[in-house]
Write an enzyme that holds these catalytic residues in place. Structure first.
Site: not given
Length: 233
Positions: A135, A131
Site C-alpha cells: 500500500k 495494511h
C-alpha cells in the site's frame, strides 16, 4: 454492463473476477503506462490506479461521458478539482475511501459512537490501521475518513501520524505483509476503554462493493457516495 478498469493491479484483477462472475464485460484494462483510452464501448469506469495517474484517469473518463467509480487514495489534494471538472462536464462520479459494504456500515457506527463520546469527559481517542506492505499511502483513506468523522463530532481539530498535541487525533499506520486492511478506533480513559474494529479477511469485499457501486451508478448523472448506493445515513 461494459466496464473499463483504470488500474490493473491486485484490486483491478479482483474486480475483474467479480465483474465477470456477475455477467459483466471488461472493455479496457489500463495500467500506469497506458496513454490511449478507448471508452467507446464502456458503460462505467472503475478506477483503482495509483495516486499519480488517478486524476488523469478520472478526467478522461468524465470527458468521454463515462460514469466513474474511484477507490484510489493518495490523490485527494485534487478532489475539489475533480468535482468541479465533473460538474462542468455534466459528468458522473463516485469516490469512496473504501467500497467494502461492511466498512461503510462501520463508518456509520463510528460516526454515531463519536457523537455519543463527545458529551463524555476523560477519554482520549486513537485510530490504528494495518495494511499490506504494497500500500503506497499512509494513513489509509479509510483511516482518514474515520478520523474526519471523529473530528466533526468531538474536540479534536485535526489528525496526525506523529506524536499528537492535545487537540490532535493520533493515527497509527502499520504495514504488515498480506494484511488486506484492519481499522480500530479506541477511546481510552483511566477507568475503561471502548473499541470498535473492522477486519477485512480478503480484498473480495472491496472489489464486490466497487462492482455493486458501478451497477448502481450506470445511467445516472451527478456526484454520489456509498451512502447513496446503500441508502444509509
Amino acid at each position: 454492463m461494459n466496464i473499463a478498469l483504470l488500474g490493473y493491479g491486485r484490486m483491478g484483477k479482483s474486480i475483474e473476477t467479480i465483474a465477470l462472475d456477475r455477467n459483466h464485460n471488461i472493455t479496457l484494462k489500463a495500467t500506469s503506462s497506458t496513454t490511449t483510452f478507448d471508452f467507446s464501448e464502456t458503460d462505467v469506469a472503475i478506477d483503482f490506479s495509483i495516486p499519480s495517474t488517478a486524476v488523469n484517469n478520472i478526467k478522461k473518463a468524465i470527458e468521454a461521458g463515462v460514469p466513474v467509480i474511484s477507490g484510489t487514495t493518495g490523490w485527494l489534494d485534487h478532489y475539489d478539482e475533480v468535482l468541479d471538472y465533473c460538474k462542468s462536464n455534466n459528468g458522473t462520479f463516485l469516490y469512496a475511501s473504501n467500497f467494502s459494504l461492511g466498512v461503510n456500515i462501520f463508518f456509520e457506527i463510528n460516526s454515531r459512537l463519536s457523537q455519543l463520546m463527545a458529551s463524555v469527559e476523560g477519554y482520549d481517542t486513537e485510530i490504528e490501521e494495518i495494511h499490506h506492505t504494497q500500500k503506497l499511502d499512509a494513513p489509509s483513506g479509510t483511516a482518514i475518513t474515520l478520523a474526519e468523522q471523529i473530528i466533526d463530532n468531538t474536540r479534536y481539530k485535526g489528525w496526525t501520524l506523529n506524536k499528537p498535541n492535545s487537540d490532535e487525533l493520533h493515527i497509527e499506520a502499520k504495514r504488515i505483509p498480506e494484511v488486506p486492511g484492519t481499522h480500530e478506533i479506541t477511546y481510552n480513559s483511566e477507568i475503561d476503554s471502548i473499541s470498535i474494529k473492522h477486519t477485512a479477511h480478503s480484498r473480495q469485499g472491496f472489489a464486490l462493493g466497487a462492482v455493486i457501486a458501478a451497477e448502481w451508478i450506470k445511467d445516472k448523472k451527478g456526484i454520489f457516495s456509498m451512502k447513496d448506493v446503500l441508502n444509509i445515513g
